[in-house]
Write a protein that holds these residues in place. Structure first.
Motif, PDB file in Angstrom:
ATOM      1  N   PRO A  69       5.097   4.684  -4.810  1.00 27.40           N
ATOM      2  CA  PRO A  69       5.111   6.132  -4.557  1.00 27.40           C
ATOM      3  C   PRO A  69       6.338   6.746  -4.158  1.00 27.40           C
ATOM      4  O   PRO A  69       7.263   6.571  -3.430  1.00 27.40           O
ATOM      5  N   ASN A  70       6.515   8.054  -4.983  1.00 31.50           N
ATOM      6  CA  ASN A  70       7.625   8.721  -4.539  1.00 31.50           C
ATOM      7  C   ASN A  70       7.558   9.771  -3.582  1.00 31.50           C
ATOM      8  O   ASN A  70       8.597  10.603  -3.039  1.00 31.50           O
ATOM      9  N   GLY A  71       6.458   9.881  -2.810  1.00 32.85           N
ATOM     10  CA  GLY A  71       6.403  10.808  -2.045  1.00 32.85           C
ATOM     11  C   GLY A  71       5.432  12.236  -2.247  1.00 32.85           C
ATOM     12  O   GLY A  71       5.044  12.905  -1.529  1.00 32.85           O
ATOM     13  N   ASN A  72       5.053  12.220  -3.572  1.00 31.07           N
ATOM     14  CA  ASN A  72       4.367  13.145  -4.114  1.00 31.07           C
ATOM     15  C   ASN A  72       3.038  13.097  -4.402  1.00 31.07           C
ATOM     16  O   ASN A  72       2.711  11.786  -4.916  1.00 31.07           O
ATOM     17  N   ARG A  73       2.146  13.924  -3.900  1.00 35.16           N
ATOM     18  CA  ARG A  73       0.560  13.661  -4.130  1.00 35.16           C
ATOM     19  C   ARG A  73       0.099  14.636  -5.361  1.00 35.16           C
ATOM     20  O   ARG A  73       0.550  15.848  -5.383  1.00 35.16           O
ATOM     21  N   ILE A  74      -0.420  13.891  -6.302  1.00 38.07           N
ATOM     22  CA  ILE A  74      -0.843  14.835  -7.490  1.00 38.07           C
ATOM     23  C   ILE A  74      -2.278  14.496  -7.589  1.00 38.07           C
ATOM     24  O   ILE A  74      -3.301  13.676  -7.054  1.00 38.07           O
ATOM     25  N   ASP A  75      -2.863  15.540  -8.715  1.00 41.26           N
ATOM     26  CA  ASP A  75      -4.428  15.228  -8.892  1.00 41.26           C
ATOM     27  C   ASP A  75      -4.597  13.886  -9.727  1.00 41.26           C
ATOM     28  O   ASP A  75      -3.604  13.660 -10.376  1.00 41.26           O
ATOM     29  N   PRO A  76      -5.644  13.166  -9.310  1.00 42.89           N
ATOM     30  CA  PRO A  76      -5.846  11.926  -9.891  1.00 42.89           C
ATOM     31  C   PRO A  76      -5.818  12.086 -11.408  1.00 42.89           C
ATOM     32  O   PRO A  76      -6.285  13.121 -12.209  1.00 42.89           O
ATOM     33  N   ARG A  77      -5.096  11.042 -12.210  1.00 41.85           N
ATOM     34  CA  ARG A  77      -5.094  10.993 -13.407  1.00 41.85           C
ATOM     35  C   ARG A  77      -5.857   9.825 -14.065  1.00 41.85           C
ATOM     36  O   ARG A  77      -6.233   9.186 -13.506  1.00 41.85           O
ATOM     37  N   PRO A  78      -6.106  10.043 -15.411  1.00 39.90           N
ATOM     38  CA  PRO A  78      -7.083   8.934 -16.025  1.00 39.90           C
ATOM     39  C   PRO A  78      -6.226   7.488 -16.058  1.00 39.90           C
ATOM     40  O   PRO A  78      -4.962   7.607 -15.900  1.00 39.90           O
ATOM     41  N   GLY A  79      -7.069   6.402 -16.299  1.00 44.36           N
ATOM     42  CA  GLY A  79      -6.566   5.028 -15.945  1.00 44.36           C
ATOM     43  C   GLY A  79      -5.839   4.892 -17.488  1.00 44.36           C
ATOM     44  O   GLY A  79      -5.954   5.818 -18.521  1.00 44.36           O
ATOM     45  N   GLY A 120       4.322   1.275   2.745  1.00 43.95           N
ATOM     46  CA  GLY A 120       3.830   1.886   3.957  1.00 43.95           C
ATOM     47  C   GLY A 120       4.620   1.455   5.135  1.00 43.95           C
ATOM     48  O   GLY A 120       4.535   2.181   6.360  1.00 43.95           O
ATOM     49  N   LEU A 121       4.908   0.432   5.403  1.00 46.33           N
ATOM     50  CA  LEU A 121       5.831  -0.169   6.320  1.00 46.33           C
ATOM     51  C   LEU A 121       6.879   0.821   6.724  1.00 46.33           C
ATOM     52  O   LEU A 121       7.577   1.009   7.841  1.00 46.33           O
ATOM     53  N   ASN A 122       7.353   1.487   5.736  1.00 42.39           N
ATOM     54  CA  ASN A 122       8.746   2.441   5.615  1.00 42.39           C
ATOM     55  C   ASN A 122       8.083   4.004   5.711  1.00 42.39           C
ATOM     56  O   ASN A 122       8.775   4.806   6.492  1.00 42.39           O
ATOM     57  N   THR A 123       7.212   4.199   4.933  1.00 40.20           N
ATOM     58  CA  THR A 123       6.882   5.739   4.609  1.00 40.20           C
ATOM     59  C   THR A 123       5.524   6.143   5.726  1.00 40.20           C
ATOM     60  O   THR A 123       5.435   7.110   6.105  1.00 40.20           O
ATOM     61  N   LEU A 124       4.911   5.163   6.128  1.00 42.04           N
ATOM     62  CA  LEU A 124       3.896   5.543   7.034  1.00 42.04           C
ATOM     63  C   LEU A 124       3.543   4.354   7.946  1.00 42.04           C
ATOM     64  O   LEU A 124       2.331   3.870   7.877  1.00 42.04           O
ATOM     65  N   PRO A 125       4.548   4.040   8.826  1.00 43.55           N
ATOM     66  CA  PRO A 125       4.178   2.952   9.637  1.00 43.55           C
ATOM     67  C   PRO A 125       3.305   3.017  10.572  1.00 43.55           C
ATOM     68  O   PRO A 125       2.956   4.073  11.001  1.00 43.55           O
ATOM     69  N   ARG A 126       2.347   1.934  10.688  1.00 45.06           N
ATOM     70  CA  ARG A 126       1.397   1.991  11.783  1.00 45.06           C
ATOM     71  C   ARG A 126       1.482   0.929  12.577  1.00 45.06           C
ATOM     72  O   ARG A 126       1.401  -0.464  12.358  1.00 45.06           O
TER      73      ARG A 126
END
Length: 265
Positions: free
Chosen positions: A175-185, A239-245
């Motif tokens: 993930p590059n940090g951008n949230r986008i509308d879900p796309r087709p598979g 997520g260990l780096n971008t959203l650590p819990r």
């Protein structure tokens, strides 16, 4: 495989392999296998991280750690799937619990426990991560390989879900940090579901499985012909780096998922 643990409830049968990462090797309903077979498949546990960790590197405060790079250039899916787990409490016909100690190559001591509760029309899985010392970031989740086709002459599985966003992937597959509308598979992508993971897998005229979790993250993978993956997890890839819990002595990490099923047709 030796030392398998088999649970049964109604016409559901579940087989665990504690010495092979405590993976669910088989899930049969009415004699029909739902999971792709093979030592690397079934449904394996992702812990103490999920998906790819960028370049195998993560930080805890001011300390940087290097993990083994097993999906170059990244580290993938944690250490639990490569580890033999031990029984945490005596199994019954419908329940089992196993655990393993976190150790090298993971840099922090701790304990991971999985509990499995099988019912005639569902299975509940719970993962807990505790520290045996310092606090550390961690993730936990499951990587089930659901058969694309049940092999009985029916149609391929159809996936139905509603996501608030899709994590846009960069060229490095993270993930590059951008949230986008879900796309087709087809997908190898992480989706955000703030009200909880809820994905339906339907084999038309045969079976419907619903994968739910209070967690808001799921990776969906549909790029292989044999199976599809719906992976509830406690955070996004890297997520260990971008959203650590942080797992602390007073705040362990716990995540659960329920897979429920019904025959149709």
């Amino acid at each position: 495989m030796e030392n398998e643990t088999k649970l049964t409830a109604g016409d559901a049968e579940l087989t665990l392999q504690p010495e092979n990462g405590c993976r669910i090797a088989s899930l049969k309903v009415g004699g029909t296998e739902l999971l792709r077979q093979g030592d690397k498949f079934g449904a394996f546990i992702m812990v103490p991280w999920c998906g790819r960790t960028e370049n195998g590197v993560f930080r805890n405060g001011g300390v940087t750690h290097q993990l083994p790079v097993d999906a170059p250039p990244h580290a993938i899916h944690g250490t639990g799937r490569h580890t033999a787990w031990r029984e945490a409490e005596p199994a019954t016909a419908t329940t089992a619990a196993f655990q393993y100690e976190l150790k090298d190559p993971w840099p922090y001591p701790g304990l991971v426990t999985q509990r499995v509760e099988l019912a005639p029309h569902s299975v509940k899985l719970t993962l807990g991560v505790e520290t045996a010392g310092d606090s550390f970031p961690a993730q936990a989740g499951w990587h089930p390989w659901w058969l694309r086709n049940l092999g009985r002459g029916g149609q391929d599985v159809e996936l139905t879900f509603s996501a608030a966003w899709q994590e846009e992937r960069g060229d490095n597959h993270l993930p590059n940090g951008n949230r986008i509308d879900p796309r087709p598979g087809p997908w190898d992508d992480c989706f955000g579901m703030p009200e909880g993971v809820d994905v339906a897998l339907t084999w038309p005229g045969e079976m419907r499985v619903r994968v739910t979790s209070a967690s808001e993250w799921a990776v969906i993978y549909t790029e292989q012909p044999e199976a599809v993956c719906v992976e509830p997890q406690s955070g996004p890839p890297n997520g260990l780096n971008t959203l650590p819990r942080l797992v602390t002595p007073i705040d362990p990490l716990e995540i659960s998922t329920t897979w429920s099923w019904q025959t149709i047709g």
